[in-house]
Design a protein around this motif. Structure first.
Motif, PDB file in Angstrom:
ATOM      1  N   HIS A   1     -58.400 -27.150 -18.459  1.00  0.00           N
ATOM      2  CA  HIS A   1     -58.014 -25.751 -18.652  1.00  0.00           C
ATOM      3  C   HIS A   1     -56.702 -25.536 -19.403  1.00  0.00           C
ATOM      4  O   HIS A   1     -56.275 -24.391 -19.546  1.00  0.00           O
ATOM      5  CB  HIS A   1     -57.949 -25.036 -17.303  1.00  0.00           C
ATOM      6  CG  HIS A   1     -59.275 -24.930 -16.637  1.00  0.00           C
ATOM      7  ND1 HIS A   1     -60.238 -24.033 -17.030  1.00  0.00           N
ATOM      8  CD2 HIS A   1     -59.822 -25.639 -15.609  1.00  0.00           C
ATOM      9  CE1 HIS A   1     -61.301 -24.169 -16.266  1.00  0.00           C
ATOM     10  NE2 HIS A   1     -61.085 -25.139 -15.405  1.00  0.00           N
TER      11      HIS A   1
ATOM     12  N   VAL B   1     -58.540 -26.080 -24.635  1.00  0.00           N
ATOM     13  CA  VAL B   1     -59.691 -25.198 -24.492  1.00  0.00           C
ATOM     14  C   VAL B   1     -60.495 -25.124 -25.784  1.00  0.00           C
ATOM     15  O   VAL B   1     -61.712 -25.044 -25.771  1.00  0.00           O
ATOM     16  CB  VAL B   1     -59.252 -23.791 -24.013  1.00  0.00           C
ATOM     17  CG1 VAL B   1     -60.413 -22.820 -24.032  1.00  0.00           C
ATOM     18  CG2 VAL B   1     -58.677 -23.890 -22.615  1.00  0.00           C
TER      19      VAL B   1
ATOM     20  N   ASN C   1     -62.028 -23.737 -29.333  1.00  0.00           N
ATOM     21  CA  ASN C   1     -62.437 -22.509 -30.024  1.00  0.00           C
ATOM     22  C   ASN C   1     -63.309 -21.611 -29.151  1.00  0.00           C
ATOM     23  O   ASN C   1     -64.251 -20.997 -29.632  1.00  0.00           O
ATOM     24  CB  ASN C   1     -63.186 -22.848 -31.317  1.00  0.00           C
ATOM     25  CG  ASN C   1     -62.276 -23.539 -32.305  1.00  0.00           C
ATOM     26  OD1 ASN C   1     -61.072 -23.306 -32.296  1.00  0.00           O
ATOM     27  ND2 ASN C   1     -62.848 -24.390 -33.132  1.00  0.00           N
ATOM     28  N   GLU C   2     -63.026 -21.552 -27.889  1.00  0.00           N
ATOM     29  CA  GLU C   2     -63.784 -20.687 -26.983  1.00  0.00           C
ATOM     30  C   GLU C   2     -63.444 -19.228 -27.283  1.00  0.00           C
ATOM     31  O   GLU C   2     -62.486 -18.929 -27.986  1.00  0.00           O
ATOM     32  CB  GLU C   2     -63.429 -21.009 -25.527  1.00  0.00           C
ATOM     33  CG  GLU C   2     -63.675 -22.437 -25.120  1.00  0.00           C
ATOM     34  CD  GLU C   2     -65.157 -22.774 -25.022  1.00  0.00           C
ATOM     35  OE1 GLU C   2     -65.962 -21.886 -24.705  1.00  0.00           O
ATOM     36  OE2 GLU C   2     -65.501 -23.941 -25.286  1.00  0.00           O
ATOM     37  N   CYS C   3     -64.209 -18.311 -26.716  1.00  0.00           N
ATOM     38  CA  CYS C   3     -63.907 -16.891 -26.913  1.00  0.00           C
ATOM     39  C   CYS C   3     -62.601 -16.537 -26.202  1.00  0.00           C
ATOM     40  O   CYS C   3     -62.135 -17.270 -25.318  1.00  0.00           O
ATOM     41  CB  CYS C   3     -65.056 -16.020 -26.410  1.00  0.00           C
ATOM     42  SG  CYS C   3     -65.253 -16.006 -24.631  1.00  0.00           S
TER      43      CYS C   3
ATOM     44  N   THR D   1     -62.636 -16.446 -22.335  1.00  0.00           N
ATOM     45  CA  THR D   1     -62.706 -17.785 -21.732  1.00  0.00           C
ATOM     46  C   THR D   1     -61.351 -18.470 -21.814  1.00  0.00           C
ATOM     47  O   THR D   1     -60.914 -19.103 -20.847  1.00  0.00           O
ATOM     48  CB  THR D   1     -63.773 -18.641 -22.440  1.00  0.00           C
ATOM     49  OG1 THR D   1     -65.018 -17.951 -22.386  1.00  0.00           O
ATOM     50  CG2 THR D   1     -63.907 -19.998 -21.794  1.00  0.00           C
ATOM     51  N   ARG D   2     -60.670 -18.335 -22.940  1.00  0.00           N
ATOM     52  CA  ARG D   2     -59.346 -18.941 -23.078  1.00  0.00           C
ATOM     53  C   ARG D   2     -58.364 -18.335 -22.083  1.00  0.00           C
ATOM     54  O   ARG D   2     -57.562 -19.051 -21.487  1.00  0.00           O
ATOM     55  CB  ARG D   2     -58.831 -18.779 -24.514  1.00  0.00           C
ATOM     56  CG  ARG D   2     -59.508 -19.739 -25.466  1.00  0.00           C
ATOM     57  CD  ARG D   2     -58.757 -19.978 -26.757  1.00  0.00           C
ATOM     58  NE  ARG D   2     -57.882 -18.919 -27.196  1.00  0.00           N
ATOM     59  CZ  ARG D   2     -57.981 -18.277 -28.345  1.00  0.00           C
ATOM     60  NH1 ARG D   2     -58.945 -18.586 -29.188  1.00  0.00           N
ATOM     61  NH2 ARG D   2     -57.128 -17.335 -28.675  1.00  0.00           N
TER      62      ARG D   2
ATOM     63  N   SER E   1     -59.144 -19.670 -18.615  1.00  0.00           N
ATOM     64  CA  SER E   1     -58.681 -21.057 -18.509  1.00  0.00           C
ATOM     65  C   SER E   1     -57.172 -21.112 -18.360  1.00  0.00           C
ATOM     66  O   SER E   1     -56.640 -21.904 -17.576  1.00  0.00           O
ATOM     67  CB  SER E   1     -59.119 -21.865 -19.731  1.00  0.00           C
ATOM     68  OG  SER E   1     -60.466 -22.203 -19.632  1.00  0.00           O
TER      69      SER E   1
END
Length: 171
Positions: free
Chosen positions: A46, A51, A53-55, A58-59, A62
């Motif tokens: 996390h 993390v 290239n998450e949306c 989500t970032r 995390s």
């Protein structure tokens, strides 16, 4: 009306921080090294840098998980004797002495019941100050060395009633 009373009461109470053991997914009797391993495992997953290239949502989630886990680990300290993970607040509370405990400790260490009632010889105190200045550059009187040893020697000499008292240690 009842809801208003409840809301005013709940706003006055202090919000407790989350349990660090639950946050790190460890039992309360875990070792500190186990707590660190659990934190590192969560951090690897996390940490904001890992993390990827998450949306954005989500970032952010995390990052919140990472921050909670980091805070949880900071709430724990390692027990010097058992290696267990202990709550820092519990350890700090246990380390603080009451006035009565200090007075008892002081009398046990020095043989004197009042720490503020000493007839200190100014000449002797000047010798101690001069010795401290001379040894300061060699670090002989720091916490891990000479000054604490010197204090222990003086204390034991005073307790034993040795002729010459503290002056006999310093000469």
């Amino acid at each position: 009306k009842i809801n208003h009373v409840y809301n005013s009461f709940s706003s006055q109470t202090k919000k407790r921080p989350p349990c660090p053991y639950k946050t790190l997914n460890i039992p309360k009797d875990s070792s500190y090294s186990h707590a660190k391993k659990s934190f590192l495992k969560i951090a690897m997953k996390h940490h904001p840098d890992t993390v990827g290239n998450e949306c954005e949502e989500t970032r952010q989630k995390s990052q919140q998980i990472f921050m909670k886990c980091r805070s949880a680990l900071e709430m724990l300290v390692e027990c010097e004797t058992t290696g267990k993970a202990l709550l820092k607040t519990d350890v700090e509370e246990a380390r603080q002495m009451t006035n009565e405990e200090f007075d008892s400790w002081f009398e046990k260490e020095t043989g004197h019941s009042n720490p503020f009632n000493f007839d200190l010889d100014p000449e002797l105190m000047r010798e101690v100050a001069d010795m401290h200045e001379e040894m300061e550059s060699s670090h002989g009187l720091d916490r891990d060395g000479g000054m604490w040893h010197l204090a222990s020697l003086i204390s034991s000499t005073v307790k034993s009633g040795k002729e010459g008292g503290a002056a006999s240690v310093l000469k």
